[in-house]
Design an enzyme around this catalytic site. Structure first.
Site, mmCIF file in Angstrom:
data_model
loop_
_atom_site.group_PDB
_atom_site.id
_atom_site.type_symbol
_atom_site.label_atom_id
_atom_site.label_comp_id
_atom_site.label_asym_id
_atom_site.label_seq_id
_atom_site.Cartn_x
_atom_site.Cartn_y
_atom_site.Cartn_z
ATOM 1 C CB SER A 145 31.991 49.082 59.924
ATOM 2 O OG SER A 145 32.599 50.331 60.150
ATOM 3 N NE ARG A 214 29.064 57.213 69.159
ATOM 4 C CZ ARG A 214 29.032 56.017 68.579
ATOM 5 N NH1 ARG A 214 30.112 55.553 67.983
ATOM 6 N NH2 ARG A 214 27.936 55.305 68.598
ATOM 7 C CG ASP A 318 29.559 54.144 53.657
ATOM 8 O OD1 ASP A 318 30.200 55.054 54.202
ATOM 9 O OD2 ASP A 318 29.649 52.948 54.003
ATOM 10 C CG HIS A 351 29.687 53.485 57.620
ATOM 11 N ND1 HIS A 351 30.224 52.535 56.782
ATOM 12 C CD2 HIS A 351 30.102 53.174 58.872
ATOM 13 C CE1 HIS A 351 30.954 51.685 57.494
ATOM 14 N NE2 HIS A 351 30.893 52.041 58.761
ATOM 15 C CG ASP A 352 25.822 54.100 61.724
ATOM 16 O OD1 ASP A 352 26.834 53.385 61.658
ATOM 17 O OD2 ASP A 352 25.576 54.835 62.704
#
Length: 372
Positions: A145, A214, A318, A351-352
């Site tokens: 990332s 967040r 992603d 993405h995670d």
């Protein structure tokens, strides 16, 4: 504070790429395994925006780390063979010097007086740490990332300092979608009345702004496929809803985002968040090889990187760092002469995925490290 955390004093003054310098700055880091006599088995990990240096448990701190199932004896990154270092980014608030630190020249918290931060500064500080530990050449530099961008900054600024590189779900330059999302996150923080131009305190913390930032982040870290699979349109039980709020949380996915935000706020300093977020937007490895018109040339900059091997991993779902950017990195490193393995995973987590789809990411990483 982790008992396993160690501190490395950066050279003082430490120059910053966009001007200014840091005096008596430090990096927080943790290690696993042992450095061999030849000092050629070191792996250095650069992290995403929010993690600290505690990537995995160890004897000094048995609590699980953010990459717990990846690092350790006999694991995918095997600490029986490798000496692993994980660095908390310069500019963060988890032990390394950043906007939440005391400025030794004034005796006050830096806040927005902290110098402008770039991801090259993050990479340069990590390079100083490796050199300070007596490591002339890393066996492997891993970046995921934001940490992948910091790693590219490290590699282009310090040729021949790394043998191999693992690039995970990152980018050679910030693209408009990612910039737009991070811009909204920063705006949410700055518009919180408690932000007060960076002059908040524990009693007046910009909780609403950080919560919104967040939530926006978590939405982009996962894929639409996963949201449907996990939550569909399931509503909360009536008892879990606030009767006095007609527009309150109603769906399970809303509750999930609220829970993530609640765990994050007050665990991270808002000014540090702003600095690291903006540094991510500024990043463009192409700036290290401008073309005739002064524009960044990504391919030419990647051509300057001297490594033997690379593993570039991307995820098809992603949306924050799309697969095309991983292909651009792989092609650039390959053109520079590196042997490059490119792995495109179909993990549904977006993405995670590198944090949760350990079996697939781990297999690729362990297979690559076995060749070194």
């Amino acid at each position: 504070m982790s008992d396993a955390r160690q501190y490395f004093p950066l050279p003082s003054p430490f120059p910053m790429r966009r001007g200014g310098e840091l005096v008596a700055a430090q990096l927080a880091y943790e290690t696993w395994g042992a450095l061999n006599a030849a000092r050629d088995n070191a792996i250095l990990i650069l992290t995403g925006l929010s993690p600290g240096a505690h990537a995995a448990s160890n004897a000094a701190d048995p609590s699980p780390g953010w990459w717990e199932d990846m690092i350790g004896p006999g694991k995918h990154i095997d600490t029986n063979r490798w000496f692993v270092i994980c660095v908390n980014s310069l500019g963060s608030c988890k032990g390394s010097t950043g906007p939440a630190s005391i400025n030794p020249q004034t005796g006050k918290v830096y806040k927005l007086d902290f110098p402008e931060l770039t991801l090259e500064d993050v990479g340069n500080s990590a390079f100083e740490l490796a050199r300070g530990l007596g490591i002339d050449k890393l066996a492997c530099l891993i970046g995921n990332s934001m940490g992948g961008m910091s790693a590219l900054g490290y590699l282009v600024e310090h040729p021949d300092s790394v043998r191999a590189h693992i690039s995970i779900s990152t980018a050679p330059q910030a693209q408009p979608f990612a910039i737009a999302i991070r811009s909204l996150q920063r705006e949410a923080i700055r518009l919180d009345p408690n932000f007060n131009q960076g002059n908040y305190d524990d009693a007046h913390y910009p909780e609403t702004g950080m919560s919104m930032a967040r939530k926006l982040g978590v939405i982009t870290y996962r894929s639409a496929m996963e949201w449907v699979g996990r939550f569909a349109r399931i509503r909360l039980d009536h008892e879990a809803r606030a009767d006095d709020d007609p527009f309150g949380v109603e769906f399970q996915v809303e509750s999930y985002l609220a829970g993530h935000a609640k765990r994050f706020v007050r665990s991270f300093d808002p000014n540090c968040y702003l600095y690291l977020s903006r540094a991510s937007d500024w990043f463009d490895v192409g700036e290290h090889a401008p073309d005739a018109h002064g524009h960044g040339d990504v391919a030419a900059a990647l051509w300057k990187i001297h490594i033997e091997r690379a593993l570039v991993i991307g995820v098809t779902t992603d949306i924050l760092f799309p697969l095309s950017q991983q292909e651009e990195i792989a092609n650039g490193l390959r053109s520079a002469g590196a042997q490059v393995d490119f792995v495109a995973l179909d993990s549904p987590q977006g993405h995670d995925a590198f944090l949760v789809d350990i079996s697939r990411f781990g297999a690729a990483i362990a297979g690559f490290l076995a060749k070194l």
